[in-house]
Motif scaffolding. Structure first.
Motif, PDB file in Angstrom:
ATOM      1  N   ALA A  35       3.722 -24.576  10.222  1.00  0.00           N
ATOM      2  CA  ALA A  35       2.187 -24.521   9.925  1.00  0.00           C
ATOM      3  C   ALA A  35       1.543 -23.272  10.313  1.00  0.00           C
ATOM      4  O   ALA A  35       0.682 -22.513   9.425  1.00  0.00           O
ATOM      5  CB  ALA A  35       1.467 -26.002  10.820  1.00  0.00           C
ATOM      6  N   ALA A  36       1.828 -22.613  11.219  1.00  0.00           N
ATOM      7  CA  ALA A  36       1.388 -21.314  11.951  1.00  0.00           C
ATOM      8  C   ALA A  36       1.822 -20.318  10.792  1.00  0.00           C
ATOM      9  O   ALA A  36       1.095 -19.355  10.375  1.00  0.00           O
ATOM     10  CB  ALA A  36       1.865 -20.910  13.362  1.00  0.00           C
ATOM     11  N   PRO A 111      -2.240 -17.680  13.882  1.00  0.00           N
ATOM     12  CA  PRO A 111      -2.541 -18.404  12.463  1.00  0.00           C
ATOM     13  C   PRO A 111      -3.972 -18.343  12.320  1.00  0.00           C
ATOM     14  O   PRO A 111      -4.526 -18.742  11.424  1.00  0.00           O
ATOM     15  CB  PRO A 111      -2.053 -19.745  12.801  1.00  0.00           C
ATOM     16  N   GLN A 112      -4.875 -17.904  13.441  1.00  0.00           N
ATOM     17  CA  GLN A 112      -6.377 -17.567  13.323  1.00  0.00           C
ATOM     18  C   GLN A 112      -6.557 -16.575  12.687  1.00  0.00           C
ATOM     19  O   GLN A 112      -7.834 -16.309  12.205  1.00  0.00           O
ATOM     20  CB  GLN A 112      -6.834 -17.825  14.744  1.00  0.00           C
ATOM     21  N   VAL A 113      -5.724 -15.584  12.240  1.00  0.00           N
ATOM     22  CA  VAL A 113      -6.173 -14.391  11.614  1.00  0.00           C
ATOM     23  C   VAL A 113      -6.499 -14.883  10.205  1.00  0.00           C
ATOM     24  O   VAL A 113      -6.251 -15.578   9.641  1.00  0.00           O
ATOM     25  CB  VAL A 113      -4.703 -13.619  11.357  1.00  0.00           C
ATOM     26  N   THR A 114      -7.380 -13.648   9.820  1.00  0.00           N
ATOM     27  CA  THR A 114      -8.198 -14.176   8.612  1.00  0.00           C
ATOM     28  C   THR A 114      -7.777 -12.941   7.587  1.00  0.00           C
ATOM     29  O   THR A 114      -7.479 -11.779   8.155  1.00  0.00           O
ATOM     30  CB  THR A 114      -9.548 -14.169   8.695  1.00  0.00           C
ATOM     31  N   ALA A 115      -8.031 -13.038   6.227  1.00  0.00           N
ATOM     32  CA  ALA A 115      -8.177 -12.059   5.479  1.00  0.00           C
ATOM     33  C   ALA A 115      -8.995 -10.891   5.566  1.00  0.00           C
ATOM     34  O   ALA A 115      -8.731  -9.759   5.518  1.00  0.00           O
ATOM     35  CB  ALA A 115      -8.328 -12.543   3.887  1.00  0.00           C
ATOM     36  N   SER A 116     -10.159 -11.186   6.089  1.00  0.00           N
ATOM     37  CA  SER A 116     -11.103 -10.103   6.434  1.00  0.00           C
ATOM     38  C   SER A 116     -10.975  -9.363   7.692  1.00  0.00           C
ATOM     39  O   SER A 116     -10.852  -8.181   7.516  1.00  0.00           O
ATOM     40  CB  SER A 116     -12.638 -10.771   6.755  1.00  0.00           C
ATOM     41  N   LEU A 117     -10.161 -10.123   8.455  1.00  0.00           N
ATOM     42  CA  LEU A 117      -9.822  -9.329   9.583  1.00  0.00           C
ATOM     43  C   LEU A 117      -8.613  -8.389   9.441  1.00  0.00           C
ATOM     44  O   LEU A 117      -8.456  -7.211   9.853  1.00  0.00           O
ATOM     45  CB  LEU A 117      -9.400 -10.214  10.942  1.00  0.00           C
ATOM     46  N   LEU A 118      -7.782  -8.878   8.493  1.00  0.00           N
ATOM     47  CA  LEU A 118      -6.447  -7.730   8.064  1.00  0.00           C
ATOM     48  C   LEU A 118      -7.229  -6.853   7.184  1.00  0.00           C
ATOM     49  O   LEU A 118      -6.734  -5.638   7.185  1.00  0.00           O
ATOM     50  CB  LEU A 118      -5.424  -8.771   7.339  1.00  0.00           C
ATOM     51  N   THR A 119      -8.100  -6.993   6.173  1.00  0.00           N
ATOM     52  CA  THR A 119      -8.788  -6.008   5.416  1.00  0.00           C
ATOM     53  C   THR A 119      -9.384  -4.849   6.209  1.00  0.00           C
ATOM     54  O   THR A 119      -9.208  -3.790   6.093  1.00  0.00           O
ATOM     55  CB  THR A 119      -9.688  -6.678   4.790  1.00  0.00           C
ATOM     56  N   SER A 120      -9.930  -5.486   7.562  1.00  0.00           N
ATOM     57  CA  SER A 120     -10.779  -4.510   8.504  1.00  0.00           C
ATOM     58  C   SER A 120      -9.383  -3.606   9.125  1.00  0.00           C
ATOM     59  O   SER A 120      -9.990  -2.204   9.103  1.00  0.00           O
ATOM     60  CB  SER A 120     -11.331  -5.268   9.431  1.00  0.00           C
ATOM     61  N   ALA A 121      -8.647  -3.845   9.307  1.00  0.00           N
ATOM     62  CA  ALA A 121      -7.296  -3.291   9.956  1.00  0.00           C
ATOM     63  C   ALA A 121      -6.961  -2.109   8.888  1.00  0.00           C
ATOM     64  O   ALA A 121      -6.704  -0.880   9.128  1.00  0.00           O
ATOM     65  CB  ALA A 121      -6.167  -4.243  10.316  1.00  0.00           C
ATOM     66  N   ILE A 122      -6.866  -2.614   7.765  1.00  0.00           N
ATOM     67  CA  ILE A 122      -6.358  -1.593   6.584  1.00  0.00           C
ATOM     68  C   ILE A 122      -7.320  -0.485   6.379  1.00  0.00           C
ATOM     69  O   ILE A 122      -6.929   0.562   6.443  1.00  0.00           O
ATOM     70  CB  ILE A 122      -6.114  -2.400   5.344  1.00  0.00           C
ATOM     71  N   THR A 123      -8.408  -0.938   6.548  1.00  0.00           N
ATOM     72  CA  THR A 123      -9.626  -0.027   5.990  1.00  0.00           C
ATOM     73  C   THR A 123      -9.698   1.023   7.065  1.00  0.00           C
ATOM     74  O   THR A 123      -9.982   2.296   7.082  1.00  0.00           O
ATOM     75  CB  THR A 123     -11.037  -0.675   6.188  1.00  0.00           C
ATOM     76  N   ARG A 124      -9.298   0.870   8.567  1.00  0.00           N
ATOM     77  CA  ARG A 124      -9.549   1.605   9.522  1.00  0.00           C
ATOM     78  C   ARG A 124      -8.354   2.720   9.608  1.00  0.00           C
ATOM     79  O   ARG A 124      -8.679   3.955  10.152  1.00  0.00           O
ATOM     80  CB  ARG A 124      -9.367   0.663  10.916  1.00  0.00           C
ATOM     81  N   LEU A 125      -7.357   2.348   8.950  1.00  0.00           N
ATOM     82  CA  LEU A 125      -6.314   3.337   8.690  1.00  0.00           C
ATOM     83  C   LEU A 125      -6.647   4.409   7.898  1.00  0.00           C
ATOM     84  O   LEU A 125      -5.859   5.313   7.493  1.00  0.00           O
ATOM     85  CB  LEU A 125      -4.954   2.750   8.219  1.00  0.00           C
ATOM     86  N   ASP A 126      -7.773   4.383   7.065  1.00  0.00           N
ATOM     87  CA  ASP A 126      -8.620   5.291   6.257  1.00  0.00           C
ATOM     88  C   ASP A 126      -8.613   6.671   7.330  1.00  0.00           C
ATOM     89  O   ASP A 126      -8.853   7.738   6.716  1.00  0.00           O
ATOM     90  CB  ASP A 126      -9.548   4.911   5.399  1.00  0.00           C
ATOM     91  N   GLU A 127      -9.185   6.331   8.523  1.00  0.00           N
ATOM     92  CA  GLU A 127      -9.781   7.234   9.303  1.00  0.00           C
ATOM     93  C   GLU A 127      -8.944   7.452  10.707  1.00  0.00           C
ATOM     94  O   GLU A 127      -8.960   8.474  11.194  1.00  0.00           O
ATOM     95  CB  GLU A 127     -11.225   6.861   9.594  1.00  0.00           C
TER      96      GLU A 127
END
Length: 210
Positions: A35-36, A111-127
């Motif tokens: 499930a996780a 499993p509590q990770v969200t798409a928005s949290l992952l997107t934020s992590a990706i965006t931070r790699l721009d800087e």
């Protein structure tokens, strides 16, 4: 294009989440692990404009929820884990996707990770060159790298220890590195109950409650 990389193991009864037993039976523990993973894959697949990759090990045919998992995995690129230790498998998985650009790597225990949290992590790699998400138990749940080959430092680090997160941070301190939110892993039944109350996914909360 950034790769969203999931390190995953087939949730086979007697091999998966054994620290949940007792009170869970081996079959129940494998069901929670499945499930996780399904909730994790749902979050990954909801992130737009990335390449979802799963570094997989174990026998999917023996896994709990194998049909649902096979359907979800079919929507990703599945690669085998390589290496004799978990640290080696982590470093090799990053290297295997390095030609495609930056990578954000997670496991199947949050499993509590969200798409928005992952997107934020990706965006931070721009800087930044790297981002690290510490776990409550002292480890880490996510590692993002602009250059995936920087994961080579993981080969010499002890994994699954109370200071793994701190040592990983120190090993990457030569890079411009930033923190991600701290999350709880699902290791014990107390963890599973806590995380089940935090997830909005389809599977973990229902399976844990049952």
């Amino acid at each position: 294009m950034t790769s969203l990389l999931v390190m995953a193991k087939a949730p086979v009864a007697g091999l998966a989440k054994t620290r949940l037993c007792p009170p869970a039976t081996p079959v129940e523990a494998a069901d929670i692990a499945a499930a996780a993973l399904l909730d994790t894959l749902d979050a990954v697949l909801a992130v737009p404009e990335v390449t979802p990759v799963v570094a997989f090990t174990g026998d999917l045919q023996q896994a709990a929820r194998r049909t649902e998992l096979a359907d979800a995995l079919a929507r990703t690129t599945v690669i085998p884990q390589r290496g004799s230790t978990f640290a080696e498998r982590l470093a090799n998985a990053h290297a295997d996707v390095a030609e495609h650009g930056p990578v954000v790597q997670i496991g199947m225990d949050t499993p509590q990770v969200t798409a928005s949290l992952l997107t934020s992590a990706i965006t931070r790699l721009d800087e930044l060159d790297a981002v690290l998400g510490h776990a409550c138990d002292g480890g880490w749940w996510a590692l993002g790298l602009r250059d995936p080959l920087d994961a080579g430092v993981l080969r010499d680090l002890p994994m699954s220890q109370a200071d793994t997160g701190r040592k990983t941070w120190l090993a990457l301190r030569h890079l411009r590195i930033g923190h991600l939110p701290v999350l709880s892993d699902v290791d014990t039944m107390a963890d599973a109950r806590k995380v089940a109350g935090q997830t909005s996914g389809r599977f973990t909360a229902a399976v844990t409650a049952r």
